[in-house]
Write an enzyme that holds these catalytic residues in place. Structure first.
Site, mmCIF file in Angstrom:
data_model
loop_
_atom_site.group_PDB
_atom_site.id
_atom_site.type_symbol
_atom_site.label_atom_id
_atom_site.label_comp_id
_atom_site.label_asym_id
_atom_site.label_seq_id
_atom_site.Cartn_x
_atom_site.Cartn_y
_atom_site.Cartn_z
ATOM 1 N N LYS A 125 2.040 -0.808 4.391
ATOM 2 C CA LYS A 125 2.784 -1.468 3.300
ATOM 3 C C LYS A 125 4.238 -1.732 3.725
ATOM 4 C CE LYS A 125 1.666 1.877 0.410
ATOM 5 N NZ LYS A 125 0.769 2.629 1.327
ATOM 6 N N THR A 126 4.893 -0.699 4.261
ATOM 7 C CA THR A 126 6.283 -0.871 4.698
ATOM 8 C C THR A 126 6.352 -1.845 5.867
ATOM 9 O OG1 THR A 126 6.637 1.425 4.058
ATOM 10 C CG2 THR A 126 8.353 0.400 5.395
ATOM 11 N N ASP A 143 9.907 0.897 -2.308
ATOM 12 C CA ASP A 143 8.756 1.729 -1.978
ATOM 13 C C ASP A 143 8.429 2.606 -3.191
ATOM 14 O OD1 ASP A 143 6.757 2.690 -0.391
ATOM 15 O OD2 ASP A 143 8.039 3.967 0.850
ATOM 16 N N THR A 188 1.104 3.542 -3.870
ATOM 17 C CA THR A 188 -0.178 4.170 -3.541
ATOM 18 C C THR A 188 -1.015 4.279 -4.820
ATOM 19 O OG1 THR A 188 0.980 6.256 -3.824
ATOM 20 C CG2 THR A 188 0.597 5.538 -1.569
ATOM 21 N N ARG A 213 -0.822 5.296 10.776
ATOM 22 C CA ARG A 213 0.248 6.294 10.918
ATOM 23 C C ARG A 213 -0.292 7.552 11.599
ATOM 24 N NH1 ARG A 213 2.820 7.264 5.816
ATOM 25 N NH2 ARG A 213 4.287 5.624 6.369
#
Ligand code: ADP
Length: 344
Positions: free
Chosen positions: A66-67, A111, A160, A219
């Protein structure tokens, strides 16, 4: 007096390694092909019209990009970006500097947007729709509300928990994209590219092995790669081979399926103490000396997704797959085995 608000014009807050490995352009990104194709179209069209890109909401589990998307989009548009996050913005006045400092067509990334307080969410409505906010000048009886026009900007929100966003806020994002999990092949490709960035030689079998244990999440793949790289540099000549990757992952307690020691502790507790379940989350948490929230948010999602446990109306139940994975004999059905509980 206005509280000082820290803007992050340079890059998303996070550790430096994360920045090193984060793709800078869409071409650098692996997977999410359909999302990328749709975004390319809206970016291209906005550019041709010379207009600001519509507000975008990304939702999906942590670590899926997302980031990263929020970083590459302004890069593709050639516009600046500012970063903040829901928990930091406690009141509308915390948001004002971000909005008034936003330059024409720039991106504001929020975020964990689902954690904005309701008052801030409501404050965003006119900012997003009309590029206008109300600000209060003066105090007490002299206080006056003024309309302030903002430069057109793009809000990119990441969450999320899309379900926790209020309907009106969700509806103000013209573009909504859900990020799904990655295939082992996609993760192996990410590992291959990132090993090159880290100047670490790695063979195809090791890329695949690390990818397989990365829980479908870039990640985690990056974190495991960094650990295996450190292990290779400390214990060997810096090259990652399959045997070395397996040794490194064993030392970190990451098993064949990508389960870590906390996951295994959870499963072993469920089986050893509760006979495989059903067991309530509070009872499991007490036994493990952990918090129920941590287990629900950080541990259970992967165990549920990989079908190691199920949530029945009476509590958590270990599946046959867990007994097999931990090499434990399942309890006999007449003793209330895991399958029977499911249908109670
Ligand atoms: P999120 O914001 O969803 O929690 P991030 O965007 O921070 O996840 O992703 C975590 C890391 O995973 C990034 O630093 C990046 O290196 C890597 N990553 C995420 N998505 C991709 C992708 N599609 N291709 C390559 N690397 C990715």
């Amino acid at each position: 007096m206005a509280r000082e608000t820290i803007l992050h014009p340079a890059g998303p807050p996070g550790d430096d390694d994360d920045q090193d490995l984060r793709p800078q352009t869409m071409a650098d990104m692996v997977g999410q092909r359909e999302v990328i194709e749709r975004l390319r179209i809206v970016i291209d069209a906005a550019r041709k019209r010379g207009e600001c890109l519509g507000h975008i909401l990304f939702d999906g589990p942590p670590g899926l990009g997302k980031t990263t998307f929020a970083t590459v989009i302004p890069h593709e548009m050639g516009v600046p970006i500012n970063f903040t996050s829901g928990p930091v913005i406690k009141a509308p006045r915390d948001l004002v500097p971000y909005l008034t400092n936003a330059s024409e067509h720039s991106v504001l990334f929020i975020d964990e947007v689902h954690r904005l307080p309701t008052g801030v969410e409501e404050y965003l409505y006119t900012a997003m729709e009309d590029f206008r906010i109300d600000i209060v000048l003066g105090e007490g009886v002299n206080a006056r509300t003024h309309n302030l026009w903002l430069k057109p900007f793009t809000l990119i929100g990441a969450t999320t928990r899309a379900g926790m966003l209020s309907g009106p806020l969700r509806d103000r994002f013209q573009i909504r994209e859900h990020l799904g999990f990655y295939t082992t092949e996609e993760l192996a490709e990410i590992i291959r590219r990132n090993a090159r960035k880290l100047k670490t030689p790695i063979d195809a079998a090791s890329q695949h092995e690390i990818a397989r244990r990365s829980r479908s999440t870039p990640r985690i793949a990056n974190n495991l790669l960094r650990w295996v790289r450190d292990y290779a540099q400390s214990k060997a000549d810096g090259k990652i081979s399959l045997a070395l990757a397996k040794d490194a992952l064993l030392m970190k307690g990451i098993d064949d399926m990508g389960l870590n020691p906390v996951d295994r502790n959870y499963l072993e507790t469920l089986i050893r103490v509760f006979g495989g379940g059903p067991a309530g989350i509070e009872a499991i948490a007490h036994t493990m000396n952990a918090s129920a929230d941590t287990l629900t948010d950080d541990v259970e999602p992967f165990l549920l997704r990989s079908e190691m446990i199920v949530r029945s109306p009476r509590g958590r139940v270990a599946t046959i797959k867990t007994f097999q994975h931990l090499q434990l004999p399942p309890p006999p059905p007449e003793a209330g085995g895991p399958q029977r509980h499911l249908f109670d």
